[in-house]
Design a protein around this motif. Structure first.
Motif, PDB file in Angstrom:
ATOM      1  N   GLU A  82       1.023  -0.966  -0.275  1.00  0.00           N
ATOM      2  CA  GLU A  82      -0.452   0.196   0.050  1.00  0.00           C
ATOM      3  C   GLU A  82       0.711   0.984  -0.018  1.00  0.00           C
ATOM      4  O   GLU A  82       2.159   0.833   0.174  1.00  0.00           O
ATOM      5  CB  GLU A  82      -1.135  -0.242   0.968  1.00  0.00           C
ATOM      6  CG  GLU A  82      -2.064  -1.334   1.154  1.00  0.00           C
ATOM      7  CD  GLU A  82      -2.154  -1.084   2.889  1.00  0.00           C
ATOM      8  OE1 GLU A  82      -1.962  -0.514   3.547  1.00  0.00           O
ATOM      9  OE2 GLU A  82      -3.255  -2.457   2.769  1.00  0.00           O
ATOM     10  N   THR A  83       0.304   2.553  -0.189  1.00  0.00           N
ATOM     11  CA  THR A  83       0.975   3.710  -0.278  1.00  0.00           C
ATOM     12  C   THR A  83       1.409   4.142   1.028  1.00  0.00           C
ATOM     13  O   THR A  83       0.683   3.836   1.850  1.00  0.00           O
ATOM     14  CB  THR A  83      -0.582   4.582  -1.104  1.00  0.00           C
ATOM     15  OG1 THR A  83      -0.566   4.256  -1.902  1.00  0.00           O
ATOM     16  CG2 THR A  83       1.270   6.236  -1.167  1.00  0.00           C
ATOM     17  N   GLY A  84       2.262   4.732   0.961  1.00  0.00           N
ATOM     18  CA  GLY A  84       3.313   5.006   2.488  1.00  0.00           C
ATOM     19  C   GLY A  84       4.187   4.242   2.882  1.00  0.00           C
ATOM     20  O   GLY A  84       3.842   3.258   4.233  1.00  0.00           O
ATOM     21  N   VAL A  85       5.525   4.196   2.392  1.00  0.00           N
ATOM     22  CA  VAL A  85       6.207   2.957   2.939  1.00  0.00           C
ATOM     23  C   VAL A  85       6.825   4.240   4.361  1.00  0.00           C
ATOM     24  O   VAL A  85       7.488   5.544   4.091  1.00  0.00           O
ATOM     25  CB  VAL A  85       7.591   2.935   1.993  1.00  0.00           C
ATOM     26  CG1 VAL A  85       8.887   2.044   2.728  1.00  0.00           C
ATOM     27  CG2 VAL A  85       6.477   1.659   0.537  1.00  0.00           C
ATOM     28  N   ILE A  86       7.313   3.164   4.726  1.00  0.00           N
ATOM     29  CA  ILE A  86       8.283   3.600   5.959  1.00  0.00           C
ATOM     30  C   ILE A  86       9.195   3.582   6.321  1.00  0.00           C
ATOM     31  O   ILE A  86      10.190   2.391   6.363  1.00  0.00           O
ATOM     32  CB  ILE A  86       7.359   2.818   7.523  1.00  0.00           C
ATOM     33  CG1 ILE A  86       6.400   3.394   7.872  1.00  0.00           C
ATOM     34  CG2 ILE A  86       8.270   3.485   9.098  1.00  0.00           C
ATOM     35  CD1 ILE A  86       5.537   4.682   8.295  1.00  0.00           C
ATOM     36  N   ASP A  87       9.930   4.550   6.703  1.00  0.00           N
ATOM     37  CA  ASP A  87      11.598   4.942   6.346  1.00  0.00           C
ATOM     38  C   ASP A  87      12.008   5.535   7.947  1.00  0.00           C
ATOM     39  O   ASP A  87      11.986   5.961   8.991  1.00  0.00           O
ATOM     40  CB  ASP A  87      12.300   5.477   5.866  1.00  0.00           C
ATOM     41  CG  ASP A  87      13.557   5.676   5.262  1.00  0.00           C
ATOM     42  OD1 ASP A  87      14.570   4.551   5.852  1.00  0.00           O
ATOM     43  OD2 ASP A  87      14.148   6.421   4.651  1.00  0.00           O
ATOM     44  N   LYS A  88      13.187   4.184   8.300  1.00  0.00           N
ATOM     45  CA  LYS A  88      13.674   4.793  10.060  1.00  0.00           C
ATOM     46  C   LYS A  88      14.696   3.942  10.363  1.00  0.00           C
ATOM     47  O   LYS A  88      15.135   2.943   9.417  1.00  0.00           O
ATOM     48  CB  LYS A  88      12.194   4.463  11.261  1.00  0.00           C
ATOM     49  CG  LYS A  88      11.643   2.981  11.172  1.00  0.00           C
ATOM     50  CD  LYS A  88      10.771   2.800  11.798  1.00  0.00           C
ATOM     51  CE  LYS A  88      10.779   1.157  12.214  1.00  0.00           C
ATOM     52  NZ  LYS A  88       9.032   0.767  12.610  1.00  0.00           N
ATOM     53  N   THR A  89      15.917   4.820  11.739  1.00  0.00           N
ATOM     54  CA  THR A  89      17.100   4.119  12.114  1.00  0.00           C
ATOM     55  C   THR A  89      15.973   3.149  13.687  1.00  0.00           C
ATOM     56  O   THR A  89      15.551   4.435  14.035  1.00  0.00           O
ATOM     57  CB  THR A  89      17.875   4.990  12.396  1.00  0.00           C
ATOM     58  OG1 THR A  89      18.536   5.634  10.355  1.00  0.00           O
ATOM     59  CG2 THR A  89      18.508   4.476  12.542  1.00  0.00           C
ATOM     60  N   ARG A  90      16.671   2.418  13.697  1.00  0.00           N
ATOM     61  CA  ARG A  90      16.314   1.763  14.665  1.00  0.00           C
ATOM     62  C   ARG A  90      17.268   1.563  15.878  1.00  0.00           C
ATOM     63  O   ARG A  90      18.297   1.071  15.516  1.00  0.00           O
ATOM     64  CB  ARG A  90      15.515   0.309  14.829  1.00  0.00           C
ATOM     65  CG  ARG A  90      15.047  -0.243  16.369  1.00  0.00           C
ATOM     66  CD  ARG A  90      14.398  -1.569  16.051  1.00  0.00           C
ATOM     67  NE  ARG A  90      13.345  -1.032  15.874  1.00  0.00           N
ATOM     68  CZ  ARG A  90      11.279  -1.478  15.543  1.00  0.00           C
ATOM     69  NH1 ARG A  90      12.399  -2.965  15.516  1.00  0.00           N
ATOM     70  NH2 ARG A  90      10.800  -1.500  15.409  1.00  0.00           N
ATOM     71  N   PHE A  91      17.188   1.938  16.735  1.00  0.00           N
ATOM     72  CA  PHE A  91      18.417   2.473  17.638  1.00  0.00           C
ATOM     73  C   PHE A  91      18.360   1.259  18.563  1.00  0.00           C
ATOM     74  O   PHE A  91      16.768   0.930  19.408  1.00  0.00           O
ATOM     75  CB  PHE A  91      18.929   3.155  18.098  1.00  0.00           C
ATOM     76  CG  PHE A  91      19.166   4.366  17.588  1.00  0.00           C
ATOM     77  CD1 PHE A  91      20.223   4.518  17.867  1.00  0.00           C
ATOM     78  CD2 PHE A  91      18.440   5.029  16.763  1.00  0.00           C
ATOM     79  CE1 PHE A  91      21.011   5.319  15.941  1.00  0.00           C
ATOM     80  CE2 PHE A  91      18.304   5.996  15.692  1.00  0.00           C
ATOM     81  CZ  PHE A  91      20.021   6.210  15.970  1.00  0.00           C
ATOM     82  N   GLU A  92      18.666  -0.482  19.210  1.00  0.00           N
ATOM     83  CA  GLU A  92      18.997  -0.735  20.218  1.00  0.00           C
ATOM     84  C   GLU A  92      19.184  -0.559  21.474  1.00  0.00           C
ATOM     85  O   GLU A  92      20.809   0.014  21.053  1.00  0.00           O
ATOM     86  CB  GLU A  92      18.968  -2.190  19.942  1.00  0.00           C
ATOM     87  CG  GLU A  92      18.577  -2.439  18.932  1.00  0.00           C
ATOM     88  CD  GLU A  92      18.391  -3.934  18.430  1.00  0.00           C
ATOM     89  OE1 GLU A  92      18.907  -4.757  19.314  1.00  0.00           O
ATOM     90  OE2 GLU A  92      17.987  -4.460  17.154  1.00  0.00           O
ATOM     91  N   VAL A  93      18.626  -0.343  23.111  1.00  0.00           N
ATOM     92  CA  VAL A  93      18.681   0.637  24.028  1.00  0.00           C
ATOM     93  C   VAL A  93      19.524  -0.962  25.083  1.00  0.00           C
ATOM     94  O   VAL A  93      17.993  -0.765  25.379  1.00  0.00           O
ATOM     95  CB  VAL A  93      18.842   1.176  24.216  1.00  0.00           C
ATOM     96  CG1 VAL A  93      19.482   2.191  26.038  1.00  0.00           C
ATOM     97  CG2 VAL A  93      19.236   2.818  23.895  1.00  0.00           C
ATOM     98  N   LYS A  94      20.259  -1.175  25.915  1.00  0.00           N
ATOM     99  CA  LYS A  94      19.744  -2.329  26.843  1.00  0.00           C
ATOM    100  C   LYS A  94      19.470  -1.082  28.242  1.00  0.00           C
ATOM    101  O   LYS A  94      20.084   0.045  28.785  1.00  0.00           O
ATOM    102  CB  LYS A  94      21.015  -3.350  27.355  1.00  0.00           C
ATOM    103  CG  LYS A  94      21.172  -4.098  28.363  1.00  0.00           C
ATOM    104  CD  LYS A  94      21.777  -5.342  28.249  1.00  0.00           C
ATOM    105  CE  LYS A  94      21.411  -6.345  29.316  1.00  0.00           C
ATOM    106  NZ  LYS A  94      19.737  -6.829  28.776  1.00  0.00           N
TER     107      LYS A  94
END
Length: 158
Positions: A82-94
């Motif tokens: 569907e229209t609207g691709v999500i673009d992001k950076t995922r950071f992982e923190v303990k």
């Protein structure tokens, strides 16, 4: 296969100094209806197909099934989304015995930074870092499937 998670807005980028991992994510939805979202994701160099059911009343728990697929297949499936691709950076923190995943969004969702933490039960406690702000777990506007159709930049009052 029941996912239990809580979502929070993030007040600053202080989490970046604490992150032990980060990956760029591109994802789209083959189906974004709440009863069964079907997501295609490329995270780093890996592809994934994920099916999620509707959330319970608290918004914390829902069925989730995920399978790794070849990244080339995920790229092709993204073209069908569907229209609207999500673009992001995922950071992982303990944080204590938990991992908090923080998503910094780009494009039409730029300006939104949101954190998620997966728990073993809806009542499980966790160490809350100072940069976690308002809880938005039950606010469906913060679901990625919603953001793909109603980008953060278009909200009058986030």
């Amino acid at each position: 296969m029941i996912e239990i998670e809580r979502k929070f807005l993030v007040t600053s980028d202080a989490f970046k100094a604490e992150a032990f991992a980060q990956n760029r994510i591109k994802q789209g939805y083959l189906s974004s209806v709440p009863e069964r979202t079907v997501r295609v994701r490329i995270k780093g160099s890996k592809g994934f197909l994920t099916i999620k059911g509707i959330s319970n009343e608290s918004g914390m728990s829902r069925f989730e099934w995920e399978k790794e697929i070849p990244a080339a297949d995920a790229e092709k499936l993204l073209l069908l989304c569907e229209t609207g691709v999500i673009d992001k950076t995922r950071f992982e923190v303990k944080s204590g015995s938990h991992i908090i995943e923080i998503d910094e969004f780009y494009g039409e969702n730029e300006g939104l930074i949101m954190a998620e933490i997966e728990l073993k039960s809806e009542t499980e406690s966790f160490k809350k870092p100072i940069w976690l702000d308002k809880e938005v777990t039950s606010d469906k506007r913060y679901y990625n499937a919603y953001l793909s159709k109603n980008p953060f930049k278009s909200w009058l009052h986030p």
